[in-house]
Design a protein around this motif. Structure first.
Motif, short mmCIF file in Angstrom:
data_model
loop_
_atom_site.label_atom_id
_atom_site.label_comp_id
_atom_site.label_asym_id
_atom_site.label_seq_id
_atom_site.Cartn_x
_atom_site.Cartn_y
_atom_site.Cartn_z
N SER A 16 -3.41 -5.69 -10.78
CA SER A 16 -4.81 -5.85 -10.37
C SER A 16 -5.06 -5.23 -9.00
O SER A 16 -4.13 -5.10 -8.18
CB SER A 16 -5.17 -7.34 -10.34
N PRO A 17 -6.31 -4.87 -8.68
CA PRO A 17 -6.65 -4.36 -7.36
C PRO A 17 -6.44 -5.43 -6.29
O PRO A 17 -6.54 -6.64 -6.54
CB PRO A 17 -8.12 -3.98 -7.48
N LEU A 18 -6.14 -4.96 -5.07
CA LEU A 18 -5.89 -5.85 -3.94
C LEU A 18 -6.99 -5.65 -2.90
O LEU A 18 -7.19 -4.53 -2.41
CB LEU A 18 -4.51 -5.57 -3.33
N PHE A 19 -7.69 -6.75 -2.55
CA PHE A 19 -8.83 -6.69 -1.62
C PHE A 19 -8.43 -7.26 -0.27
O PHE A 19 -7.71 -8.27 -0.18
CB PHE A 19 -10.01 -7.50 -2.18
N SER A 20 -8.92 -6.61 0.81
CA SER A 20 -8.83 -7.12 2.18
C SER A 20 -10.24 -7.12 2.75
O SER A 20 -10.97 -6.12 2.60
CB SER A 20 -7.90 -6.26 3.04
N LEU A 21 -10.63 -8.23 3.43
CA LEU A 21 -12.03 -8.43 3.83
C LEU A 21 -12.19 -8.49 5.33
O LEU A 21 -11.28 -8.93 6.06
CB LEU A 21 -12.58 -9.72 3.20
N SER A 22 -13.37 -8.04 5.77
CA SER A 22 -13.77 -8.14 7.17
C SER A 22 -15.28 -8.39 7.20
O SER A 22 -16.05 -7.61 6.62
CB SER A 22 -13.41 -6.88 7.94
N ALA A 82 0.87 -1.19 0.00
CA ALA A 82 0.00 0.00 0.00
C ALA A 82 0.90 1.23 0.00
O ALA A 82 1.56 1.53 0.99
CB ALA A 82 -0.92 0.00 1.22
N LYS A 83 0.94 1.94 -1.12
CA LYS A 83 1.81 3.10 -1.28
C LYS A 83 0.97 4.37 -1.35
O LYS A 83 -0.23 4.32 -1.62
CB LYS A 83 2.66 2.95 -2.54
N GLU A 84 1.64 5.50 -1.12
CA GLU A 84 0.93 6.77 -1.12
C GLU A 84 0.39 7.13 -2.50
O GLU A 84 -0.57 7.87 -2.62
CB GLU A 84 1.87 7.88 -0.62
N ARG A 96 -22.66 -8.35 7.06
CA ARG A 96 -22.11 -7.14 6.45
C ARG A 96 -20.63 -7.39 6.16
O ARG A 96 -19.83 -7.53 7.08
CB ARG A 96 -22.29 -5.95 7.40
N LEU A 97 -20.28 -7.43 4.89
CA LEU A 97 -18.90 -7.68 4.46
C LEU A 97 -18.28 -6.37 4.00
O LEU A 97 -18.78 -5.72 3.08
CB LEU A 97 -18.88 -8.70 3.31
N GLN A 98 -17.20 -5.96 4.67
CA GLN A 98 -16.48 -4.74 4.31
C GLN A 98 -15.22 -5.11 3.55
O GLN A 98 -14.45 -5.98 3.98
CB GLN A 98 -16.12 -3.92 5.56
N ALA A 99 -15.00 -4.45 2.42
CA ALA A 99 -13.83 -4.71 1.57
C ALA A 99 -13.03 -3.42 1.43
O ALA A 99 -13.58 -2.38 1.05
CB ALA A 99 -14.26 -5.22 0.20
N ALA A 100 -11.72 -3.49 1.76
CA ALA A 100 -10.79 -2.37 1.56
C ALA A 100 -9.96 -2.68 0.32
O ALA A 100 -9.33 -3.73 0.24
CB ALA A 100 -9.90 -2.16 2.77
N VAL A 101 -9.96 -1.75 -0.65
CA VAL A 101 -9.37 -2.01 -1.96
C VAL A 101 -8.21 -1.06 -2.19
O VAL A 101 -8.32 0.15 -1.94
CB VAL A 101 -10.42 -1.82 -3.08
N VAL A 102 -7.08 -1.63 -2.67
CA VAL A 102 -5.92 -0.85 -3.09
C VAL A 102 -5.87 -0.90 -4.61
O VAL A 102 -5.75 -1.98 -5.19
CB VAL A 102 -4.61 -1.41 -2.50
N LEU A 103 -5.95 0.27 -5.25
CA LEU A 103 -5.97 0.34 -6.71
C LEU A 103 -4.68 1.01 -7.17
O LEU A 103 -4.43 2.18 -6.87
CB LEU A 103 -7.19 1.13 -7.19
N ASN A 104 -3.84 0.27 -7.89
CA ASN A 104 -2.56 0.76 -8.38
C ASN A 104 -2.77 1.67 -9.58
O ASN A 104 -3.69 1.46 -10.37
CB ASN A 104 -1.67 -0.42 -8.75
N PRO A 105 -1.91 2.73 -9.76
CA PRO A 105 -2.06 3.59 -10.95
C PRO A 105 -1.92 2.84 -12.27
O PRO A 105 -2.43 3.30 -13.29
CB PRO A 105 -0.92 4.61 -10.78
N ARG A 106 -1.26 1.67 -12.27
CA ARG A 106 -1.04 0.94 -13.51
C ARG A 106 -2.15 -0.09 -13.77
O ARG A 106 -1.95 -1.05 -14.52
CB ARG A 106 0.31 0.24 -13.46
N TYR A 107 -3.33 0.09 -13.16
CA TYR A 107 -4.49 -0.77 -13.42
C TYR A 107 -4.84 -0.70 -14.91
O TYR A 107 -4.79 0.37 -15.52
CB TYR A 107 -5.67 -0.28 -12.58
#
Length: 683
Positions: free
Chosen positions: A577-583, A545-547, A562-573
């Motif tokens: 690919s996007p990276l998902f973390s779940l709770s 996870a970069k700035e 209730r499923l919460q997903a935190a997504v990291v989207l790289n500028p080179r999408y």
């Protein structure tokens, strides 16, 4: 004898500090008392300060002794009015009077010392002023003497012929060798006469040459007039050929103007202009290049400064220098001027218009920083759709669209190592503070301009036009792909913010017909908010996870789950690919670190992402991953075992067909979807 009797018999004493004895005596006669004249200033002249100091110490010691004796007498029972106590009290009063007198004498002695010091300082000041006046007169005389010694006559500025040539060429009536060889003064006068004679001859020759020049100029003017008469006809021919140029797509006139202006471009922009024009003509007709800026200022910069020997200009320069000396700018103002000069841009810049297949246009503006020797770029997207409809579509903004076009090329710092030392001189901490104003100095921009800066990994790389040509085609393709991917993301964000997951027809076979879980929320979050989430720490610790990345939070709901997903989207999408973390919030909080099935759901979208790419180049990957999460949540909830103690229907009835509900010691659920059979199985 009582103290009252002593006070009555005590004579009146008048202290005289400033008044004369006669005045005091007059006052005494008026009072008809026994008056003694007492002058402490007269007494001060005959006293020694060391003796006064010893007397002060004796009085203090005696006073302390008497006070101790009085205390002892009172402690032994003596009364306040007893004779012993009164006697010691009178002695103490005498000591107090002595101390007061010594105090007055000390103040008078201090005042006298100050007056004497002040008088001495005044004398010193008078002498110092006289010395300054004398030094000023000496300096003035020295300047006058220097002027006299440095005086130069006008004849010294004339470059006279040597003495040998003078005696050789000058006639006898001017050279007069019998007189001039022994007298330097007469020799100088004779040489000046010979110089005057030579200049008269040259003046006549100059007049003859001037007349010949005027004749030649007249003939030249006649020929120029003939050429000017041809210009309207040539312009009419060029104007008539414009439709032919447009029809054949050969803009000769415009190309000629750009070629003339391009001569004043700095070398990096000129290399980029030539290579971009060549690539556009050979490979890409949708790439147009133009030059903008102040051409006159660029011409003035390219001209070398002219040296002027005019005395008037020298005097003007001296006056300007004197004015600048009188009003010196502050240190902060000088530093700001140096920074502006350091970050100065060339008056000319290049503009690229890159047209994509869907009609969107990427406008690129390239600048050259003269003193830093680097190039910068600014971008702007002109799309057919409104780019402000989605709040989370800030990722499509022009400021970030070029970020990480190549790996780890953020464009925040200058790639030229020499700039660090230049920044230290003018107090610039980081170039990132000026990126919004000047543009981003990406490494690929330097390569397009033929600029090569050495680095740890650069060995044997190309320089100049060859470097620009080697990067041109790859960079243009990456720029087009970046614009299309960002516009596709913008459309997806606009749907996701309305809780709609868009799925194209080519990707419908990846999911079952009925999906009950739904997207309830989709928002943008900051990097700091992403790091504060407890279920994303493993991603942050791994440095994934970069700035420069974009962060989103999505919520998928079904019933009470209730499923919460935190997504990291790289500028080179979509290349990365996007990276998902779940709770999961259902019967307690669960995350991929504590629940194996949630970890398996993360693997479905992060590891097996190739199954969700869709048609190339995979712009639908993000929405396909979110749809896969909805399907996985349905499988997770429907295959969960029901508590035997709870009566009534199941909260989540089974609607998905599964070969096996659980497998292995980890009790993993079947998340893999088989399209032809419509079944879910384990991997």
């Amino acid at each position: 004898m009582s103290s009252d009797t002593l006070k009555k018999r005590k004579a009146k004493v008048l202290r005289n500090e400033a008044a004369t004895p006669e005045v005091k005596r007059g006052r005494g006669d008026a009072d008809h008392q026994d008056v003694r004249i007492y002058n402490e200033e007269v007494e001060l002249d005959g006293r020694d300060h060391e003796e006064d100091f010893l007397q002060f110490k004796e009085s203090c010691e005696g006073l302390a002794t008497l006070m101790g004796e009085i205390q002892k007498l009172k402690a032994n029972g003596a009364k306040d009015g007893s004779a012993e106590i009164e006697r010691r009290r009178l002695q103490s009063c005498n000591h107090f009077m002595t101390l007061k007198k010594l105090n007055r004498l000390a103040h008078m002695r201090l005042k006298r010392g100050r007056d004497q010091t002040h008088e001495a300082k005044q004398k010193v000041d008078v002498l110092h002023l006289q010395l300054q006046n004398l030094l000023y007169e000496v300096l003035h005389l020295q300047k006058e003497i220097s002027k006299c010694l440095e005086f130069k006559s006008k004849h010294e500025e004339i470059d006279l012929v040597s003495e040998e040539d003078f005696y050789k060429d000058a006639p006898q009536e001017i050279s007069r060798p019998q007189l001039t060889k022994n007298d330097p003064h007469q020799l100088t006068l004779a040489r000046l006469d010979w110089e005057l004679e030579q200049r008269k001859r040259l003046a006549e020759t100059y007049k003859e040459s001037q007349a010949t020049k005027e004749k030649i100029q007249k003939s030249i003017e006649v020929k120029k007039e003939h050429l000017r008469s041809l210009q309207p006809g040539l312009n009419a021919i060029m104007q008539a050929s414009l439709p032919v140029q447009e029809y054949l797509a050969v803009p000769v006139e415009q190309t000629q103007k750009h070629t003339e202006i391009a001569q004043h471009l700095p070398p990096p922009l000129y290399v980029l202009f030539v290579q971009a024009n060549a690539y556009g003509q050979a490979c890409d007709k949708n790439l147009s290049v133009s030059i903008s800026g102040d051409v006159d200022e660029a011409k003035a910069m390219s001209k070398p400064p002219e040296d002027s020997q005019d005395d008037d200009s020298d005097s003007d320069a001296e006056e300007e220098q004197e004015k600048t000396k009188r009003r010196r700018p502050t240190a902060g103002g000088q530093l700001d001027d140096k920074r502006r000069e350091m970050l100065k841009r060339h008056p000319l810049s290049l503009s690229f218009d890159l047209t994509c297949k869907d009609g969107s246009i990427l406008n690129l503006y390239f600048y050259y920083l003269i003193n830093l020797n680097i190039m910068t770029v600014k971008a702007k997207i002109s799309a057919s759709t409104d780019l402000t409809t989605a709040i989370s579509a800030g990722y499509v903004k022009s400021e970030t669209i070029l970020s990480c076009l190549y790996s780890n090329d953020h464009g925040r710092e200058t790639p030229n190592p020499a700039n660090r030392y230049q920044f230290d001189k003018v107090g610039i901490v980081s170039f990132a503070d000026y990126v919004e104003e000047l543009g981003h100095p990406y490494k690929w921009v330097q390569s397009l301009g033929g600029l090569h800066f050495p680095s740890d990994s650069s060995e044997g790389e190309l320089v100049g036009s060859s470097l620009s040509a080697s990067h041109m085609e790859t960079t243009i393709k990456l720029l087009r792909g970046r614009v299309l991917s960002r516009l596709a993301l913008h459309k997806q964000f606009a749907s996701l913010e309305h809780n709609i997951i868009p799925v194209i027809s080519e990707c419908l076979h990846l999911f079952p017909t009925k999906i009950i879980s739904r997207l309830a929320q989709w928002t943008t979050i900051t990097h700091e908010e992403y790091k504060d989430l407890t279920f994303t720490r493993h991603v942050t610790d791994a440095g994934l996870a970069k700035e420069t990345d974009m962060y989103f939070s999505g919520v998928i709901e079904r019933g009470t789950a209730r499923l919460q997903a935190a997504v990291v989207l790289n500028p080179r999408y979509p290349e990365i690919s996007p990276l998902f973390s779940l709770s999961l919030s259902w019967k307690g909080e669960r995350s991929g670190r504590s629940d194996d099935n949630l970890r398996a759901m993360e693997s479905e979208v992060n590891v097996f992402k190739n199954e969700l790419q869709g048609p190339r180049p995979g712009y639908q990957l993000l929405t396909n991953q979110i749809s896969r999460l909805c399907v996985c949540l349905d499988v997770y909830l429907e295959t969960e075992e029901q508590d035997d103690g709870v009566e009534g229907p199941r909260e989540f009835p089974r609607e998905k067909m599964c070969l096996r509900t659980v497998k292995g010691p980890n009790r993993l659920k079947p998340f893999k979807y088989n399209h032809p059979l419509g079944l879910f199985s384990h991997r």
